[in-house]
Enzyme design. Sequence first.
Site, mmCIF file in Angstrom:
data_model
loop_
_atom_site.group_PDB
_atom_site.id
_atom_site.type_symbol
_atom_site.label_atom_id
_atom_site.label_comp_id
_atom_site.label_asym_id
_atom_site.label_seq_id
_atom_site.Cartn_x
_atom_site.Cartn_y
_atom_site.Cartn_z
ATOM 1 N N CYS A 123 -19.580 -11.400 -19.647
ATOM 2 C CA CYS A 123 -20.907 -11.475 -20.249
ATOM 3 C C CYS A 123 -20.903 -12.467 -21.428
ATOM 4 O O CYS A 123 -21.783 -13.320 -21.538
ATOM 5 C CB CYS A 123 -21.332 -10.088 -20.720
ATOM 6 S SG CYS A 123 -23.083 -9.935 -21.108
ATOM 7 N N GLY A 170 0.788 -1.229 0.000
ATOM 8 C CA GLY A 170 0.000 0.000 0.000
ATOM 9 C C GLY A 170 0.820 1.280 0.000
ATOM 10 O O GLY A 170 0.286 2.361 -0.198
ATOM 11 N N CYS A 201 -23.656 -6.041 -18.657
ATOM 12 C CA CYS A 201 -22.417 -6.230 -17.910
ATOM 13 C C CYS A 201 -21.349 -5.266 -18.421
ATOM 14 O O CYS A 201 -21.170 -5.126 -19.632
ATOM 15 C CB CYS A 201 -21.864 -7.638 -18.101
ATOM 16 S SG CYS A 201 -22.858 -8.926 -17.355
ATOM 17 N N CYS A 252 -28.486 -8.141 -16.096
ATOM 18 C CA CYS A 252 -27.921 -7.866 -17.425
ATOM 19 C C CYS A 252 -28.906 -8.295 -18.500
ATOM 20 O O CYS A 252 -29.390 -9.428 -18.493
ATOM 21 C CB CYS A 252 -26.582 -8.598 -17.588
ATOM 22 S SG CYS A 252 -25.938 -8.525 -19.269
ATOM 23 N N CYS A 279 -27.083 -11.379 -20.587
ATOM 24 C CA CYS A 279 -26.748 -12.680 -20.005
ATOM 25 C C CYS A 279 -27.526 -12.980 -18.729
ATOM 26 O O CYS A 279 -27.406 -14.057 -18.162
ATOM 27 C CB CYS A 279 -25.246 -12.782 -19.736
ATOM 28 S SG CYS A 279 -24.719 -11.888 -18.260
HETATM 29 ZN ZN LIG Z 1 -24.066 -9.838 -19.011
#
Ligand SMILES: [Zn+2]
Lengths: 207, 310
Positions: free
Chosen positions: B287, B47, B281, B256, B259
């Site tokens: 997707c 970090g 997506c 979505c 999909c």
């Molecule tokens: Zn999708």
Amino acid sequence: MALLQEPTDNIPVETGFDDPVYESQIVFRKILKVMSEPGTIKKIKNKLSAPAPMMKATAAVCLTLMDFQTKVWLDLPRDSEVSKYLKFHTGLRIVEHSSEADFVVFFSAPDELPPLNLGTDENPETAATVIIQTQSLDDTKKLKLTGPGIKKSRFLNAENIPTSLWDHRGKANSLFPKGIDIILTSSEKLSALPRTTKIKMIKTEKG
Amino acid sequence: MTAISGEQKKSSRLKEKTLDGYNFAYLDDQTKRMIRRATLKAVAIPGYQVPFGSREMPLPFGWGTGGIQVTASIIGIDDTLKVIDQGADDTTNAVNIRRFFAKTAGVETTENTSDASIIQTRHRIPEAKLKSDQIIVYQVPIPEPLRWIEPREEETRKMHALTEYGVMHVGLYENIAHFGKVTTSYNYPVQVNDHYVMSPSPIPKFDNPKMDEMPALQLFGAGREKRIYAVPPYTKVKSLDFEDHPFEIESWSECCALCGSSSSFLDEVITDDKGSRMFVCSDSNFCANRRAKGHKGPGLPRKFEIKDIE
Ligand SMILES: [Zn+2]
């Protein structure tokens, strides 16, 4: 060939990487892997012939990371074959005092670490990287490691590293973000213990 | 007879496949060593932003020169590279970066997240869980998460060193006081391994939880500000929050349209000039893989062809 066996001051007989661009990338990825997953062990497969007492993995790490920008301290005399080899192949700068070095290389593990640059709270990345050669590296349950890069815990055994050195390392790393990052080598093997790794010594029956 | 080792074969393959007159992966070895050393320190101090000597790249800032330099310093002939921008593999930025490495490093490229050994990204973490041995390289425009509160570099360095993050919390809390919730939805700050507060780059906060205990190594490159930082695998990454306002990620009432996924980050797409819209997506590979497996969404608005958005 007879001539080559008597090197001049500057040209060592031992060879570096055949193809530095290609080979140093492969070695770097192994160093990156062991540094990001402390205690894992990787093997160097490159053809290298390093002068004694430098082991193959130690040579590979040095050739990959060092150059004229890096200050290096070795636990060997300045006119040693290893110094000449590293100077010739990397152009690194050998320094007198361990506290000035970016990389400190121990060809045999010391009882305690010498004065080292631990970095500062604001710039902890300036801390030294310490490379230590050991007699063997394996996953025998001697050191129990926890911390970033380790799913639960991981075991590591680095033969012939005195307990006092681990204690000394622990003290340095309690100053986080200051601390020291260690790369362990043993013949062709490579592992690492960055400053975030906690080490617990597993007591065996022998003590 | 001289036997040619596997290593030598690959080495000559490297010379054949990369463009004449270029260094392998564009950068010279001296620069790579410098970036590699910085990368190791970044990994050792999770970090923390390690300064490095950035090099001129043949792409303007904003195209991810920091991420490209990190990728160029780690990539090898055996890697398979995926590049995404906003979740998609086929945007100009992603295509250009992929082409750049195919030309200068001769590496294989892929759109499939699970086939990639290195994933360079801007603005998303893929939906498919990343695996051990994969490396994700983030392109970072502004690496300092405290910059909007404290413009002075010496001061932010001190704040990081002492984990003095009170002002950061106050800033986020004021946001809640004004809006009833934290409105920062991109680049939402995280704390790594209980120490450094870190900018995750402009990913949606939806992706923040993926960073926590991720099995893959995460590297971050900022070209303009010359910083590299990292999160090793299996490292705690916590999004900043407050007892009375726990951290929350975006959610959608829709799934979505293509999909049917209800677990992925969705982009709103306008489908015609009458303001019809749908959600798809953002991760185009995720997707496509779902559709290939037979998953179907509720479908598209009328007269809208799938090819229009692909
Ligand atoms: Zn999708």
